[in-house]
Design an enzyme around this catalytic site. Sequence first.
Site, PDB file in Angstrom:
ATOM      1  N   HIS A  61       0.851  -1.339  -0.004  1.00  0.00           N
ATOM      2  CA  HIS A  61       0.062   0.165  -0.045  1.00  0.00           C
ATOM      3  C   HIS A  61       0.827   1.339  -0.152  1.00  0.00           C
ATOM      4  O   HIS A  61       0.184   2.283  -0.145  1.00  0.00           O
ATOM      5  CB  HIS A  61      -0.958   0.306   1.206  1.00  0.00           C
ATOM      6  CG  HIS A  61      -1.830  -1.106   1.164  1.00  0.00           C
ATOM      7  ND1 HIS A  61      -2.729  -1.363   0.323  1.00  0.00           N
ATOM      8  CD2 HIS A  61      -2.011  -1.907   2.361  1.00  0.00           C
ATOM      9  CE1 HIS A  61      -3.471  -2.331   0.684  1.00  0.00           C
ATOM     10  NE2 HIS A  61      -3.394  -2.650   1.866  1.00  0.00           N
ATOM     11  N   ASP A  94      -3.438 -12.735   4.930  1.00  0.00           N
ATOM     12  CA  ASP A  94      -4.975 -12.420   5.401  1.00  0.00           C
ATOM     13  C   ASP A  94      -6.042 -12.833   4.517  1.00  0.00           C
ATOM     14  O   ASP A  94      -7.087 -12.659   4.790  1.00  0.00           O
ATOM     15  CB  ASP A  94      -4.808 -10.811   5.780  1.00  0.00           C
ATOM     16  CG  ASP A  94      -4.345  -9.996   4.440  1.00  0.00           C
ATOM     17  OD1 ASP A  94      -4.123 -10.614   3.303  1.00  0.00           O
ATOM     18  OD2 ASP A  94      -4.203  -8.867   4.760  1.00  0.00           O
ATOM     19  N   ASP A 141      -2.968 -11.320  -1.418  1.00  0.00           N
ATOM     20  CA  ASP A 141      -3.209 -10.537  -0.015  1.00  0.00           C
ATOM     21  C   ASP A 141      -4.718 -10.384  -0.174  1.00  0.00           C
ATOM     22  O   ASP A 141      -5.057 -10.126  -1.176  1.00  0.00           O
ATOM     23  CB  ASP A 141      -2.515  -9.389   0.136  1.00  0.00           C
ATOM     24  CG  ASP A 141      -2.570  -8.835   1.454  1.00  0.00           C
ATOM     25  OD1 ASP A 141      -1.552  -8.618   2.284  1.00  0.00           O
ATOM     26  OD2 ASP A 141      -3.872  -7.854   1.781  1.00  0.00           O
TER      27      ASP A 141
HETATM   28  O1  V1P Z   1      -9.820   0.954   7.256  1.00  0.00           O
HETATM   29  C1  V1P Z   1      -8.809   1.521   7.533  1.00  0.00           C
HETATM   30  C2  V1P Z   1      -8.550   2.964   7.484  1.00  0.00           C
HETATM   31  C3  V1P Z   1      -8.935   3.816   8.819  1.00  0.00           C
HETATM   32  N1  V1P Z   1      -9.358   4.869   7.858  1.00  0.00           N
HETATM   33  C4  V1P Z   1      -8.592   6.027   7.835  1.00  0.00           C
HETATM   34  C5  V1P Z   1      -9.141   3.883   6.805  1.00  0.00           C
HETATM   35  N2  V1P Z   1      -7.533   0.687   7.689  1.00  0.00           N
HETATM   36  C6  V1P Z   1      -7.534  -0.790   7.699  1.00  0.00           C
HETATM   37  C7  V1P Z   1      -6.037  -0.969   6.804  1.00  0.00           C
HETATM   38  C8  V1P Z   1      -5.852  -2.212   6.598  1.00  0.00           C
HETATM   39  C9  V1P Z   1      -4.459  -2.572   6.031  1.00  0.00           C
HETATM   40  C10 V1P Z   1      -4.188  -3.835   5.417  1.00  0.00           C
HETATM   41  C11 V1P Z   1      -2.606  -3.854   5.173  1.00  0.00           C
HETATM   42  C12 V1P Z   1      -2.352  -5.245   4.229  1.00  0.00           C
HETATM   43  O2  V1P Z   1      -3.068  -5.257   2.954  1.00  0.00           O
HETATM   44  C13 V1P Z   1      -0.806  -5.178   4.068  1.00  0.00           C
HETATM   45  C14 V1P Z   1       0.060  -5.260   5.162  1.00  0.00           C
HETATM   46  O3  V1P Z   1      -2.711  -6.381   4.879  1.00  0.00           O
HETATM   47  C15 V1P Z   1      -7.380  -1.263   9.093  1.00  0.00           C
HETATM   48  C16 V1P Z   1      -8.356  -2.322   9.528  1.00  0.00           C
HETATM   49  C17 V1P Z   1      -9.336  -2.813   8.977  1.00  0.00           C
HETATM   50  N3  V1P Z   1     -10.028  -3.663   9.587  1.00  0.00           N
HETATM   51  O4  V1P Z   1      -9.368  -2.564   7.617  1.00  0.00           O
HETATM   52  N4  V1P Z   1      -6.792  -0.867   9.987  1.00  0.00           N
HETATM   53  C18 V1P Z   1      -7.210  -1.490  11.109  1.00  0.00           C
HETATM   54  N5  V1P Z   1      -8.018  -2.327  10.924  1.00  0.00           N
HETATM   55  C19 V1P Z   1      -6.420  -1.381  12.406  1.00  0.00           C
HETATM   56  C20 V1P Z   1      -6.763  -2.336  13.534  1.00  0.00           C
HETATM   57  C21 V1P Z   1      -6.164  -2.348  14.551  1.00  0.00           C
HETATM   58  C22 V1P Z   1      -5.207  -1.317  14.882  1.00  0.00           C
HETATM   59  C23 V1P Z   1      -4.848  -0.346  13.877  1.00  0.00           C
HETATM   60  C24 V1P Z   1      -5.414  -0.478  12.701  1.00  0.00           C
HETATM   61 ZN    ZN Z   2      -3.689  -7.347   3.417  1.00  0.00          ZN
HETATM   62 CA    CA Z   3      -4.565  -8.796  -3.181  1.00  0.00          CA
END
Ligand code: V1P
Ligand code: ZN
Ligand code: CA
Length: 394
Positions: free
Chosen positions: A155, A281, A190
């Site tokens: 990302h 994931d 992913d």
């Molecule tokens: O949905 C969001 C953000 C918050 N808003 C500003 C949008 N973030 C997600 C990010 C997911 C990243 C995935 C990375 C990868 O593709 C590659 C390493 O796997 C997010 C989520 C979710 N459920 O989508 N952040 C978190 N959960 C989170 C949970 C706990 C602590 C910090 C972040």
């Molecule tokens: Zn991911």
């Molecule tokens: Ca993918």
Amino acid sequence: SPSCPDGRKRRVCYYYDRGIAGVDYGEDHVMVPRRVDMAHALIRSYGLLGDMSRLRTRPATYDDIAAFHDRGYADLLGSLTPEAFAAGGEAELTARSFNVGEPSKKEDPRSVDNPPIAGLWDYCCRYAGGSLAAARALAAGGYDIAINWSGGMHHACRDKASGFCYVNDIVLAIRELLAAFARVVYVDIDVHHGDGVETAFVHSGRVMTVSFHQRTNNDFFPKGRGNLADVGVGEGVYRAVNVPLYAGMDDEGYYGLFQPIMEKVMEVFKPEAIVMQCGGDSLSGDRLGRLNLSIAGHARCVRFMRSFDVPLLLLGGGGYTINHVAACWCYETAVAIGKEIDDDIPQHCYDSYYQSQGYKLHYTVKKNLKNDNTNHHMTQTKNTVLRNLDKLAA
Ligand code: V1P
Ligand code: ZN
Ligand code: CA
């Protein structure tokens, strides 16, 4: 053995930098870099280190990183400390402008995707250094497969952090491969869309990006990206491929899309190298993802890409149920080597993490999870993608 149907071994090199294991995104964060140390310990306990060359990783340099990233952003990553961020003022403002410690739900640490972690620059240089060294090993021709499970941070953008990713090691590695190979295909299993990589090469005729990812009400991260209709721009038209999937996808449905699509990609694009992001994931029971793949189903995709006998770079990525992820990457390391390994996890320093799965590598997937992917949706998706790819056929 089934992991080596053509009976041919591959020369595999493997990169692991111990400096990554101790990196801490914060207590409530889902990203746990220690999962790579767990995978490494498992790989060692199965005796797989003897079947690969373990090469030294030199951390990436500022210039390596600035080959893709904005210098202002690289400077921020190189200078930010948690203390300076906490003190507020200029450092905090600059960090936030690059999406580090990004503004979101006020003062809720759980909502900070990209925290200003201790040792940030060192961490970035180490995981990017592994992917760069792996790419260079393939470019030099000494190896068939190169592995860096700490990479795969798909990302990160040119000038900002996103989705737990600060430096885009994949873009850096692909740029390195382009010095030796005419065309590179990127495939991303992913559960999230590989937006940073797609954007970096969306105009390129030499890089095809393919992402399989979950789509739920159009708000699954990264919001709005990875639509079936996003096919690339200019020279890159039909060289971006997106395969959105609904929750509950099983092994059979996933491979039913993956196999014909990747076969067609290889046929029409004829890449000279493959970069595969193997985010864990997309496995059943992930803390963020809602797909229902088994380790065998995930690894079957790796085995299929390996079967083309084109230089292959395997990277990590997401994966938030860490015992599943470590087991998966260990199994995929065995697939790369072409060795079948026992389902019983050997005794080693992390073995207590695998108690919940009966100390077996292949844990059981969810039996009663609803699969929202209808046959109609999967057939439509497959046919649309294959029709687009046909337009590249000479
Ligand atoms: O949905 C969001 C953000 C918050 N808003 C500003 C949008 N973030 C997600 C990010 C997911 C990243 C995935 C990375 C990868 O593709 C590659 C390493 O796997 C997010 C989520 C979710 N459920 O989508 N952040 C978190 N959960 C989170 C949970 C706990 C602590 C910090 C972040
Ligand atoms: Zn991911
Ligand atoms: Ca993918």
